[in-house]
Enzyme design. Structure first.
Site, PDB file in Angstrom:
ATOM      1  N   HIS A  61      54.988  50.983  85.831  1.00  0.00           N
ATOM      2  CA  HIS A  61      54.301  51.979  86.658  1.00  0.00           C
ATOM      3  C   HIS A  61      54.534  51.734  88.152  1.00  0.00           C
ATOM      4  O   HIS A  61      54.330  52.637  88.949  1.00  0.00           O
ATOM      5  CB  HIS A  61      52.810  52.100  86.293  1.00  0.00           C
ATOM      6  CG  HIS A  61      51.902  51.041  86.847  1.00  0.00           C
ATOM      7  ND1 HIS A  61      51.471  49.957  86.113  1.00  0.00           N
ATOM      8  CD2 HIS A  61      51.304  50.917  88.053  1.00  0.00           C
ATOM      9  CE1 HIS A  61      50.665  49.220  86.846  1.00  0.00           C
ATOM     10  NE2 HIS A  61      50.538  49.777  88.036  1.00  0.00           N
ATOM     11  N   ASP A 197      54.544  47.336  80.033  1.00  0.00           N
ATOM     12  CA  ASP A 197      54.552  47.851  81.411  1.00  0.00           C
ATOM     13  C   ASP A 197      55.399  46.982  82.350  1.00  0.00           C
ATOM     14  O   ASP A 197      54.873  46.270  83.198  1.00  0.00           O
ATOM     15  CB  ASP A 197      53.105  47.935  81.915  1.00  0.00           C
ATOM     16  CG  ASP A 197      52.975  48.846  83.126  1.00  0.00           C
ATOM     17  OD1 ASP A 197      54.005  49.180  83.743  1.00  0.00           O
ATOM     18  OD2 ASP A 197      51.834  49.213  83.466  1.00  0.00           O
ATOM     19  N   SER A 625      49.241  44.729  90.564  1.00  0.00           N
ATOM     20  CA  SER A 625      50.131  45.162  89.495  1.00  0.00           C
ATOM     21  C   SER A 625      51.507  44.581  89.702  1.00  0.00           C
ATOM     22  O   SER A 625      52.034  44.598  90.811  1.00  0.00           O
ATOM     23  CB  SER A 625      50.227  46.677  89.457  1.00  0.00           C
ATOM     24  OG  SER A 625      49.229  47.157  88.631  1.00  0.00           O
TER      25      SER A 625
HETATM   26  N1  ARG Z   1      45.353  51.181  85.761  1.00  0.00           N
HETATM   27  C1  ARG Z   1      46.516  50.503  86.226  1.00  0.00           C
HETATM   28  C2  ARG Z   1      46.548  50.435  87.770  1.00  0.00           C
HETATM   29  O1  ARG Z   1      45.587  50.747  88.399  1.00  0.00           O
HETATM   30  C3  ARG Z   1      47.753  51.081  85.661  1.00  0.00           C
HETATM   31  C4  ARG Z   1      48.119  52.450  86.142  1.00  0.00           C
HETATM   32  C5  ARG Z   1      49.374  53.028  85.565  1.00  0.00           C
HETATM   33  N2  ARG Z   1      49.215  53.495  84.197  1.00  0.00           N
HETATM   34  C6  ARG Z   1      48.799  54.735  83.856  1.00  0.00           C
HETATM   35  N3  ARG Z   1      48.678  55.034  82.582  1.00  0.00           N
HETATM   36  N4  ARG Z   1      48.516  55.657  84.755  1.00  0.00           N
HETATM   37  O2  ARG Z   1      47.486  50.603  88.476  1.00  0.00           O
HETATM   38  N1  ASP Z   2      46.757  48.627  87.836  1.00  0.00           N
HETATM   39  C1  ASP Z   2      46.445  48.070  89.125  1.00  0.00           C
HETATM   40  C2  ASP Z   2      47.632  48.063  90.076  1.00  0.00           C
HETATM   41  O1  ASP Z   2      48.480  48.907  90.033  1.00  0.00           O
HETATM   42  C3  ASP Z   2      45.825  46.742  88.977  1.00  0.00           C
HETATM   43  C4  ASP Z   2      44.344  46.854  88.855  1.00  0.00           C
HETATM   44  O2  ASP Z   2      43.746  47.681  89.565  1.00  0.00           O
HETATM   45  O3  ASP Z   2      43.787  46.098  88.080  1.00  0.00           O
HETATM   46  O4  ASP Z   2      47.712  47.283  90.984  1.00  0.00           O
END
Ligand code: ARG
Ligand code: ASP
Length: 705
Positions: A61, A197, A625
């Site tokens: 991502h 990921d 991330s």
């Molecule tokens: N929640 C994670 C972060 O804040 C992963 C985001 C990407 N994945 C998604 N399904 N949108 O970045």
């Molecule tokens: N998914 C998040 C990021 O892209 C990490 C988090 O917020 O836990 O940095």
């Protein structure tokens, strides 16, 4: 979220918890250390160096928009994955950068010289800038080198940060979307998780190993350190640490501000985004083209949307407002009679109260112009042409600007469906209007123009007339640009609307917000300083601010709610369990299924199964991330990419019993690269180590093979 320069002070604790290497192995000025293998990837993610030839790993991502940039309907790397068979096939990714931290130095004492008692906040800011710049200028310049002095803890301390940025970063490999984004938004922020990921890039440098703009003559970068890979993976219960660039936490927020987040700010953002997402999700379900075009945008909007819902819930469950109130009562008791601190709690209540309408107006503005329909922001990009075309012509720069705008428009329209954007506009408009306060929103959006009769008709009128909503109209205007076209552009309804929004924001909202947040910064500085001084029995660390931090904990599951146990690992069996041919978020590529059926896991399996993701009790936030999760020997065991839903309040209140970060297991990454993408040469480029082997002390490892 410890500062890497301060680890010596907690080295003993870390060793007790199971760390084998030393603080000097993590951060050293004299030799290659872990910090030399950690990079800020692009603007907001972390990546780590995993080979002596500049190979870096980050999340799928995080690489998403670059994978998308290289994708087309013919070469759909987002859908099918990608791997470059040779260096020559690695894809240059303009706009992508990788930044190393050369060193960090506490300059608080020097900075104090800039400040005098009773200095106003603006004055203080100017003085800090001036002295900070002077200190930064002492750093010898070099290619890609940047030096800045930054405040920590609302300006209670200051650090000089010297970094080195590489701008030639190329895409090396990425799994197919059904692996890299498996579970999509349904599983986002959730456990159990089964997402692969990750994606891989390579840093290129000039032939003398210096940062350089893209050039065919560039060569793979030789890093000062690259992470060894723990082929045996993570072990439940073992020490773990994470090293990366967490973006922003707000652990010092007083109760009044926490209540505002829960009751006003988060709900407002959620409501605006729900409106856009309803439209985008429907469009993506309907056709494959829209799915490709809107993938990145959808993910960006949905991510915060879901996180804030978890945050509100988590703060409620922790009774965060009450917890904070108790802290404030205790603060008041300890501060009684202390002229420096006595008045702060009351001051914070007053300031946050005054701030709320302006803060809400800001959120609404951002959600409408930057996260809502896209044509408003697109039109905003024409300001120079519309307002300065005469000057540009005089200076012979008009053609350049027109060419620049045309290139921009081509990129923009590549991922744009006018009818989707129109529907988004119609969907968010009523939400915006419902919350907009008179004076803090432009008149056009608060009082309906008589000609239109209703807001839908208003939206249609803007949309149908604007040249910014139609490639045909826009290219025609650029092709035949003249002063009269400029005049028409200046009357364009989309341009006028975004002008009105921006003007309203910069005249009615921002100035007051600026004054209030200056006062608030001063109050928060006193408040956080007071907490540290009056509660010496507690441990304090400065809020995350996108600088390099380390946090440590364990590989472990959790019991986040009554009756629920999260085991620490997931496996490929779980991917197959979730497989759902009717749901595009849970498709499994045939090839992965075949590997699973044949148990063709190579050397990456554990007890006959393939680990996929794991949990650990590391304090992380957005920006972490892609961060390396390391064992006590400083070997890579996984890549952080998320938190569980019960952890999303950790930006404000971290609960060690509940909060868990989610990583993709390094064994799954290696398995996908080798067995799925067929890129064994990349695995061979890395330094795989086994726990069984007698390991040399980290800093004695040969850094350049
Ligand atoms: N929640 C994670 C972060 O804040 C992963 C985001 C990407 N994945 C998604 N399904 N949108 O970045
Ligand atoms: N998914 C998040 C990021 O892209 C990490 C988090 O917020 O836990 O940095």
């Amino acid at each position: 979220m410890w500062l890497p320069t301060l680890l010596k002070a907690i080295e003993g604790d870390m060793r007790t918890e199971g760390m084998v290497i030393s603080a000097e192995d993590i951060y050293s000025l004299n030799q290659g250390s872990l910090k030399d293998a950690v990079v800020l990837f692009g603007g907001g993610c972390t990546a780590e160096v995993v080979s002596t030839q500049g190979l870096i790993l980050t999340n799928h991502h995080c690489g998403h928009s670059f994978i998308q940039q290289h994708s087309s309907m013919e070469h759909n790397y987002l859908r099918d994955g990608f791997s470059a068979p040779t260096l020559a096939d690695e894809l240059p990714s303009p706009g992508l950068s990788a930044t190393f931290i050369v060193r960090m130095e506490d300059v608080t004492d020097r900075m104090q010289a800039a400040f005098t008692m009773g200095m106003g906040e603006t004055e203080r800011g100017e003085a800090a800038n001036k002295l900070g710049n002077e200190i930064a200028r002492e750093v010898p310049p070099g290619p890609g080198v940047k030096a800045v002095v930054r405040p920590f803890n609302y300006g209670n301390s200051w650090y000089l940060i010297v970094s080195e940025t590489f701008n030639d970063v190329r895409m090396v490999c990425a799994p197919p979307g059904d692996i890299g984004k498996f579970g999509g938004d349904t599983d986002n922020w959730m456990w159990p998780r089964h997402t692969g990921d990750f994606s891989m890039f390579r840093i290129y440098a000039s032939p003398d190993n210096q940062p350089a703009a893209f050039s065919a003559a560039n060569v793979p970068y030789t890093p000062k350190h690259s992470l060894p890979i723990a082929i045996d993976g993570a072990v439940p219960g073992e020490f773990a640490m994470i090293f990366g660039f967490p973006g922003r936490t707000q652990r010092y927020l007083p109760s009044v501000a926490v209540a505002q987040v829960m009751d006003v700010i988060d709900p407002l953002r959620i409501e605006m985004r729900t409106a856009s997402l309803n439209v985008i999700n429907a469009a993506m379900l309907e056709n494959e083209q829209a799915k490709l075009q809107y993938a990145s945008k959808q993910a960006r909007i949905a991510n915060g949307w879901k996180k804030w819902q978890g945050e509100v819930r988590g703060l409620k469950e922790l009774d965060a407002v009450v917890v904070k109130q108790e802290q404030e009562r205790e603060f008041a008791a300890r501060a009684a009679g202390n002229p420096l601190y006595e008045a702060v709690p009351g001051e914070l209540v007053r300031l946050y109260g005054e701030m709320l309408p302006y803060e809400s107006a800001r959120e609404l503005f951002v959600e409408l112009v930057y996260m809502g329909p896209e044509f408003l922001r697109f039109a905003q990009g024409y300001r120079k042409l519309i307002e300065e075309h005469a000057e540009l012509r005089k200076e012979n720069k008009l053609q350049g600007e027109l060419d620049h705008l045309r290139t921009g428009a081509q990129g923009y329209f590549k991922n744009y469906i006018p009818e989707v954007d129109r529907k988004i506009f119609k969907a968010v408009l009523p939400v915006y209007r419902k919350h907009a306060q008179a004076g803090l929103a432009p008149g056009e959006l608060t009082v309906l123009d008589k000609r239109h009769g209703n807001w839908d008709r208003y939206a249609d009128a803007v949309f149908d007339k604007s040249i910014f909503t139609s490639p045909d109209r826009l290219y025609k205007a650029l092709d035949h640009f003249s002063p009269s076209v400029a005049k028409r552009m200046a009357k364009d309804p989309a341009w006028r609307l975004v002008q009105a929004l921006s003007n309203n924001y910069s005249e009615q909202v921002r100035p007051r917000l600026g004054v209030l947040s200056d006062s608030l910064d001063a109050a928060m500085r006193t408040w956080s300083g007071g907490l540290m001084e009056l509660f010496p029995e507690k441990t304090w660390w400065p809020d995350a601010n996108s600088t390099l931090r380390l946090s440590y904990g364990k590989v472990e599951g959790a019991e986040p709610r009554d009756g629920i146990i999260y085991k620490p690992f997931t496996t490929l069996e779980g991917v197959m369990e979730k497989y759902d041919p009717a749901n595009p978020e849970f498709e499994v590529p045939q090839k992965l299924f075949n590997l699973y059926r044949a148990k063709d896991y190579g050397p990456y399996a554990h007890n006959g199964t393939m680990p996929v993701c794991f949990l650990s009790s590391l304090h992380t936030t957005g920006g972490n991330s892609g961060s390396p999760v390391l064992n006590g020997r400083g070997e890579l065991i996984g890549l952080n990419f998320d938190r569980t839903w019960e952890s999303t309040m950790s930006d404000i209140l971290f609960d060690p019993a509940k909060c868990r970060n989610i990583s993709v297991d390094i064994r799954y990454v290696l398995f996908i690269i080798d067995k799925y993408l067929g890129a064994k040469h990349l695995v061979e480029e890395m330094n795989l180590v086994s726990a069984g082997e007698e390991l040399p002390h980290l800093i004695d490892l040969p850094l350049h093979r």
